[in-house]
Design a protein around this motif. Structure first.
Motif, PDB file in Angstrom:
ATOM      1  N   SER A  91      -6.157  -7.749   8.416  1.00  0.00           N
ATOM      2  CA  SER A  91      -6.857  -6.632   7.773  1.00  0.00           C
ATOM      3  C   SER A  91      -6.707  -5.313   8.531  1.00  0.00           C
ATOM      4  O   SER A  91      -7.221  -4.284   8.093  1.00  0.00           O
ATOM      5  CB  SER A  91      -8.346  -6.955   7.622  1.00  0.00           C
ATOM      6  OG  SER A  91      -8.939  -7.218   8.884  1.00  0.00           O
ATOM      7  N   GLN A 119       0.826  -1.204   0.000  1.00  0.00           N
ATOM      8  CA  GLN A 119       0.000   0.000   0.000  1.00  0.00           C
ATOM      9  C   GLN A 119       0.866   1.261   0.000  1.00  0.00           C
ATOM     10  O   GLN A 119       0.568   2.227  -0.696  1.00  0.00           O
ATOM     11  CB  GLN A 119      -0.937   0.000   1.210  1.00  0.00           C
ATOM     12  CG  GLN A 119      -2.084  -0.983   1.125  1.00  0.00           C
ATOM     13  CD  GLN A 119      -3.113  -0.769   2.215  1.00  0.00           C
ATOM     14  OE1 GLN A 119      -3.101   0.239   2.929  1.00  0.00           O
ATOM     15  NE2 GLN A 119      -4.031  -1.719   2.362  1.00  0.00           N
ATOM     16  N   LYS A 165      -4.626  -6.933  -5.407  1.00  0.00           N
ATOM     17  CA  LYS A 165      -5.231  -5.904  -4.566  1.00  0.00           C
ATOM     18  C   LYS A 165      -4.786  -4.498  -4.968  1.00  0.00           C
ATOM     19  O   LYS A 165      -5.394  -3.514  -4.554  1.00  0.00           O
ATOM     20  CB  LYS A 165      -4.853  -6.141  -3.100  1.00  0.00           C
ATOM     21  CG  LYS A 165      -5.371  -7.444  -2.511  1.00  0.00           C
ATOM     22  CD  LYS A 165      -4.917  -7.586  -1.068  1.00  0.00           C
ATOM     23  CE  LYS A 165      -5.403  -8.888  -0.446  1.00  0.00           C
ATOM     24  NZ  LYS A 165      -4.931  -9.026   0.963  1.00  0.00           N
ATOM     25  N   ASN A 176       0.120  -8.205  -7.677  1.00  0.00           N
ATOM     26  CA  ASN A 176      -0.769  -8.273  -6.521  1.00  0.00           C
ATOM     27  C   ASN A 176      -2.153  -7.787  -6.968  1.00  0.00           C
ATOM     28  O   ASN A 176      -2.321  -6.628  -7.342  1.00  0.00           O
ATOM     29  CB  ASN A 176      -0.227  -7.392  -5.390  1.00  0.00           C
ATOM     30  CG  ASN A 176      -1.049  -7.473  -4.123  1.00  0.00           C
ATOM     31  OD1 ASN A 176      -2.190  -7.932  -4.136  1.00  0.00           O
ATOM     32  ND2 ASN A 176      -0.484  -7.000  -3.019  1.00  0.00           N
ATOM     33  N   PHE A 183      -7.113  -0.873  -4.966  1.00  0.00           N
ATOM     34  CA  PHE A 183      -6.673   0.062  -3.936  1.00  0.00           C
ATOM     35  C   PHE A 183      -6.289   1.406  -4.556  1.00  0.00           C
ATOM     36  O   PHE A 183      -6.654   2.471  -4.042  1.00  0.00           O
ATOM     37  CB  PHE A 183      -5.490  -0.521  -3.167  1.00  0.00           C
ATOM     38  CG  PHE A 183      -4.902   0.417  -2.145  1.00  0.00           C
ATOM     39  CD1 PHE A 183      -5.571   0.694  -0.962  1.00  0.00           C
ATOM     40  CD2 PHE A 183      -3.676   1.043  -2.378  1.00  0.00           C
ATOM     41  CE1 PHE A 183      -5.036   1.570  -0.021  1.00  0.00           C
ATOM     42  CE2 PHE A 183      -3.140   1.914  -1.451  1.00  0.00           C
ATOM     43  CZ  PHE A 183      -3.815   2.176  -0.265  1.00  0.00           C
TER      44      PHE A 183
END
Length: 316
Positions: free
Chosen positions: A303, A197, A234, A232, A238
């Motif tokens: 999470s 992230q 995700k 990835n 994101f």
């Protein structure tokens, strides 16, 4: 005129709300000398912010907004404070401050009611017409403290949603509500965001044109592809979510640092979570210093990110 209609609506609500606002007989109060808690400070900061806002609304003759901030939002903040301090009691000075601020803010629209409360409840020998707008207001709202209040509200809602989802999955609501069953809530607090992230945020920052307030999507996609981040699954959802938040809240959405101690705040509301949601035990787990977790805890903790703790609920 529109503001007259709004005033009429306010008067209808005043048939109930102000009486509740000044009613103290069934409200638990702490000693006046007691120090201010985190929750007290939140309520105080919210009152200041709403009073500042309603004062600005009056100056601009925006009476509907003045009612929204000076009445509806004011009452909403007080109701939350009464609820969350049910097991400890409200601070008397804050209750008095609330009533005083509420009466002064409504005086321009409901002068007769304001005069009545000012003399009968506040026991003032002078008329409300001699009162002045609060002079103890800060120059700016305490945004950090207000953010802590928003954080607590979101945590309580998330905990409730987690338990509701658990009940739906297990389809054992009768068991989960058994008064003889002890429930434990583990709250996992993260100090760092996942590395992937942070990498995406760094790419978004370099791909944001502050002059035009737009993202260079081609540049962002190219950098994510070159770095291998797109492997990835995700990453793209994101990145898209963060771009949407920037469009909604400005580029500040990319600066996600939490400006307060989550563990301290959560520790302050442990008793509230126990009393309102029926937990026997509430554990606040700081993942930065936690030595070990069992498999279920480790799964639930995955999470957790700063500002958004994760939860594990279990019965025993």
């Amino acid at each position: 005129m529109e503001w007259i209609t709004e005033a009429q609506k306010a008067l209808q609500q005043l048939e109930i709300s102000p009486e509740q606002a000044v009613k103290v007989g069934d409200i638990a109060l702490r000693p006046t000398s007691s120090p201010l808690t985190t929750v007290d400070k939140i309520f105080n900061a919210e009152m200041d912010a709403l009073t500042i806002a309603s004062g600005a609304d009056y100056k601009k003759t925006m009476y509907r907004d003045a009612l929204k901030n000076g009445l509806y939002e004011f009452i909403k903040s007080r109701e939350w404070y009464v609820n969350i301090t049910a097991h400890t009691g409200m601070h008397p000075e804050l209750l008095r401050k609330y009533i005083t601020r509420q009466v002064i803010q409504l005086c321009p629209i409901t002068p007769h009611w304001a005069e009545h409360i000012w003399k009968t409840v506040m026991s003032s020998p002078d008329s409300i017409m001699d009162a002045r707008w609060p002079t103890d207001l800060p120059s700016d709202p305490d945004y950090v403290t207000i953010a802590i209040g928003d954080y607590i509200r979101k945590v309580v809602k998330s905990a409730r949603d987690t338990e509701a989802a658990l009940q739906r999955r297990t389809k054992k609501t009768e068991h989960s509500h058994n008064s003889n069953t002890s429930k434990t809530l583990d709250i996992f607090v993260a100090q760092e965001f996942p590395k992937w992230q942070e990498e995406v945020i760094a790419v978004l920052k370099t791909g944001y044109d502050s002059a035009n307030k737009k993202f260079d999507k081609k540049k962002i996609l190219a950098e994510l592809s070159t770095s291998g981040a797109l492997q990835n699954k995700k990453v793209m959802p994101f990145a898209q979510k963060m771009q949407q938040q920037v469009g909604q809240f400005s580029v500040k959405a990319l600066h996600r640092a939490v400006e307060f101690s989550e563990t301290s705040v959560l520790s302050d509301i442990q008793n509230y979570l126990k009393s309102t949601m029926g937990y026997t035990t509430v554990n606040v787990v700081n993942l930065a210093s936690c030595v070990s977790l069992d498999p279920k805890q480790a799964k639930a903790a995955e999470s957790a990110v700063p500002g958004k703790p994760s939860f594990l609920i279990y019965s025993h």
